[in-house]
Design a protein around this motif. Structure first.
Motif, PDB file in Angstrom:
ATOM      1  N   VAL A 172     -17.029 -68.199 -99.198  1.00 12.80           N
ATOM      2  CA  VAL A 172     -18.428 -67.768 -99.088  1.00 12.80           C
ATOM      3  C   VAL A 172     -18.834 -66.973-100.322  1.00 12.80           C
ATOM      4  CG1 VAL A 172     -20.004 -66.251 -97.835  1.00 12.80           C
ATOM      5  CG2 VAL A 172     -18.514 -67.798 -96.571  1.00 12.80           C
ATOM      6  N   ALA A 173     -17.964 -66.064-100.780  1.00  7.77           N
ATOM      7  CA  ALA A 173     -18.268 -65.276-101.979  1.00  7.77           C
ATOM      8  C   ALA A 173     -18.432 -66.179-103.195  1.00  7.77           C
ATOM      9  CB  ALA A 173     -17.169 -64.245-102.222  1.00  7.77           C
ATOM     10  N   ALA A 174     -17.593 -67.214-103.283  1.00  3.64           N
ATOM     11  CA  ALA A 174     -17.701 -68.157-104.399  1.00  3.64           C
ATOM     12  C   ALA A 174     -18.994 -68.960-104.309  1.00  3.64           C
ATOM     13  CB  ALA A 174     -16.496 -69.091-104.408  1.00  3.64           C
ATOM     14  N   VAL A 175     -19.398 -69.319-103.096  1.00  4.84           N
ATOM     15  CA  VAL A 175     -20.673 -70.025-102.896  1.00  4.84           C
ATOM     16  C   VAL A 175     -21.827 -69.145-103.340  1.00  4.84           C
ATOM     17  CG1 VAL A 175     -22.254 -70.917-101.138  1.00  4.84           C
ATOM     18  CG2 VAL A 175     -19.831 -71.516-101.052  1.00  4.84           C
ATOM     19  N   GLU A 176     -21.805 -67.881-102.925  1.00  2.00           N
ATOM     20  CA  GLU A 176     -22.875 -66.957-103.307  1.00  2.00           C
ATOM     21  C   GLU A 176     -22.942 -66.798-104.815  1.00  2.00           C
ATOM     22  OE1 GLU A 176     -23.048 -64.106 -99.320  1.00  2.00           O
ATOM     23  OE2 GLU A 176     -21.762 -63.548-101.023  1.00  2.00           O
ATOM     24  N   SER A 177     -21.770 -66.711-105.451  1.00  2.00           N
ATOM     25  CA  SER A 177     -21.736 -66.584-106.909  1.00  2.00           C
ATOM     26  C   SER A 177     -22.285 -67.837-107.574  1.00  2.00           C
ATOM     27  CB  SER A 177     -20.300 -66.317-107.379  1.00  2.00           C
ATOM     28  OG  SER A 177     -20.221 -66.271-108.778  1.00  2.00           O
ATOM     29  N   ALA A 178     -21.912 -69.001-107.059  1.00  2.12           N
ATOM     30  CA  ALA A 178     -22.366 -70.259-107.654  1.00  2.12           C
ATOM     31  C   ALA A 178     -23.870 -70.439-107.542  1.00  2.12           C
ATOM     32  CB  ALA A 178     -21.652 -71.439-106.977  1.00  2.12           C
ATOM     33  N   LEU A 179     -24.460 -69.847-106.497  1.00  2.00           N
ATOM     34  CA  LEU A 179     -25.896 -70.000-106.279  1.00  2.00           C
ATOM     35  C   LEU A 179     -26.710 -68.831-106.828  1.00  2.00           C
ATOM     36  CD1 LEU A 179     -25.839 -71.477-102.663  1.00  2.00           C
ATOM     37  CD2 LEU A 179     -26.344 -72.675-104.805  1.00  2.00           C
ATOM     38  N   THR A 180     -26.024 -67.896-107.486  1.00  2.00           N
ATOM     39  CA  THR A 180     -26.725 -66.760-108.079  1.00  2.00           C
ATOM     40  C   THR A 180     -27.471 -67.201-109.322  1.00  2.00           C
ATOM     41  OG1 THR A 180     -25.087 -65.179-107.273  1.00  2.00           O
ATOM     42  CG2 THR A 180     -26.454 -64.476-109.117  1.00  2.00           C
ATOM     43  N   ASP A 181     -28.751 -66.940-109.360  1.00  2.00           N
ATOM     44  CA  ASP A 181     -29.551 -67.299-110.525  1.00  2.00           C
ATOM     45  C   ASP A 181     -29.567 -66.147-111.524  1.00  2.00           C
ATOM     46  OD1 ASP A 181     -30.258 -69.868-109.660  1.00  2.00           O
ATOM     47  OD2 ASP A 181     -31.824 -69.054-108.381  1.00  2.00           O
ATOM     48  N   GLY A 182     -28.379 -65.788-112.003  1.00  2.00           N
ATOM     49  CA  GLY A 182     -28.266 -64.719-112.981  1.00  2.00           C
ATOM     50  C   GLY A 182     -28.286 -65.265-114.394  1.00  2.00           C
ATOM     51  N   PRO A 183     -28.309 -64.380-115.376  1.00  2.00           N
ATOM     52  CA  PRO A 183     -28.376 -64.817-116.778  1.00  2.00           C
ATOM     53  C   PRO A 183     -27.143 -65.563-117.255  1.00  2.00           C
ATOM     54  CG  PRO A 183     -27.995 -62.444-116.624  1.00  2.00           C
ATOM     55  CD  PRO A 183     -28.310 -62.918-115.244  1.00  2.00           C
TER      56      PRO A 183
END
Length: 398
Positions: A172-183
């Motif tokens: 789940v943490a990896a999913v959240e990171s993958a979907l983060t629209d960060g720089p």
């Protein structure tokens, strides 16, 4: 965090498939919509009814279901998701992905998708370590496929080692990171951390003092900005961050091999306290005192210089290479000379004299040295140092 996100979950055929049912629940708790796809082998471990009930969605099984093709074709199914997750990703399924094979619904979806793909490998330790699997993993990483795990641990087959599927919350943490629209979204960054242990004999070793806290905090901060982080850690005191690809090593040679396997990357940050030497005449058995006061002679040999090796690559060098310099005197002068000697872009220098309490502590005071000069930051918590350094890295890469 995942509200409104659509996850296409491909469940491969392995004992770890039972964890995917909990993964569905965890993703839905965070607001995601999950559509499961089960391979034929997966249906031997979990039932379509179980997956459908937990997801509250139709489960897809067969490439040649004409009704499904009329309602939602496999091309559309592969592209309406925000992220495709493969858990468990078996050796067979990863082999198909790496070689562009598409002989069932799952592999066809993976070949047809235009979205990012996150895989959670799960297999026997020997299968994971087999050269064919490692070739496929390298090819997939080169294609931009994201990885979470595998973890070390006991397996259903009775063996122990790398190959266990990552736990649902880590996925789940990896999913959240993958979907983060960060720089840093879409950027691959290598972070090394912790000490290395160079064995003298089976119970003794040479090492540097390092808790791994600063490297761990930095990996977490980079991941929060959307980066795909490969975290290569020695035997550190602190647990590795969730949501990043973790590679555990013991020695400097193993760390060098892991770094080389993780390339190519957009940036590499070498925060590990790598031992400068290893024992060339180490013993395979515990060295005993002889009772006469004789001291064993240890022959030390320099370890390969990971920072210099990557910094001086002529092909495939990361756009940004950052080293760390832990010094006890003339900190700025020694770190400045190290940056020039190694050929890296930045050096993050700090004073680790015993009176500072920095080595193994919760705070750090660093100076970032580049070709433009030295930028000294005030003493702050290591998490704050990590956030500020991650922001500086993001600025340099964008």
């Amino acid at each position: 965090m995942l509200a409104g996100k659509y996850i296409l979950l491909i469940i491969g055929g392995g004992v770890a498939a039972f964890k995917s049912l909990d993964l569905i629940r965890r993703l839905r708790e965070r607001g995601a919509t999950v559509t499961p796809v089960l391979t034929g082998a997966a249906q031997q471990f979990v039932t379509p009814l179980s997956a459908s009930a937990l997801a509250a969605q139709k489960v897809y099984l067969d490439l040649f279901d004409l009704t499904d093709e009329a309602e939602m074709g496999h091309i559309e199914l592969s592209r309406v998701a925000d992220l495709v997750v493969v858990a468990p990703a078996t050796a067979d399924l990863m082999g198909k992905m790496a070689n562009g094979l598409a002989d069932d619904l799952a592999s066809t979806l993976l070949l047809a998708t235009d979205k990012r793909v996150l895989v959670a490998p799960a297999m026997n330790v020997r299968m994971w370590q087999h050269p064919a699997t490692q070739r496929n993993v390298a090819a997939l990483r080169g294609d931009g496929i994201l990885f979470v795990g595998p973890d070390d641990g006991h397996m259903a087959c009775g063996e122990f080692g790398p190959g266990r599927m990552a736990e649902p919350l880590a996925i789940v943490a990896a999913v959240e990171s993958a979907l983060t629209d960060g720089p840093l979204k879409g950027r691959r960054i290598i972070v090394t951390s912790g000490p290395t242990h160079e064995p003298i004999d089976p119970v003794r070793y040479i090492a540097n003092r390092s808790s791994g806290a600063q490297g761990t905090a930095l990996a977490r901060a980079l991941s929060a900005l959307g980066a795909d982080v490969v975290f290569i850690t020695g035997p550190a005191d602190v647990a590795p961050p969730e949501g990043v690809q973790v590679e555990k090593v013991q020695t400097a040679a193993q760390m060098m091999a892991a770094v080389q396997a993780a390339l190519p990357a957009d940036a590499a940050v070498f925060a590990a306290a790598v031992a400068d030497w290893h024992v060339a005449n180490g013993s395979g058995s515990k060295i005993k005192k002889d009772g006469r006061g004789a001291i064993p002679a240890l022959r030390l040999t320099e370890n390969a210089d990971i920072l210099a090796t990557v910094s001086q690559m002529t092909q495939g060098r990361p756009a940004l290479v950052v080293g760390f310099a832990a010094e006890t005197d003339d900190v700025i002068a020694h770190a400045t000379a190290k940056r020039v000697r190694k050929g890296c872009d930045w050096i993050v220098a700090n004073d680790v004299s015993p009176e500072t309490g920095i080595m193994g502590g919760t705070e750090n005071a660093v100076t970032v040295i580049s070709a433009d000069g030295a930028e000294t930051w005030p003493r702050m918590a290591k998490d704050q140092v990590a956030n500020r350094l991650a922001a500086k890295i993001a600025q340099a890469l964008t």
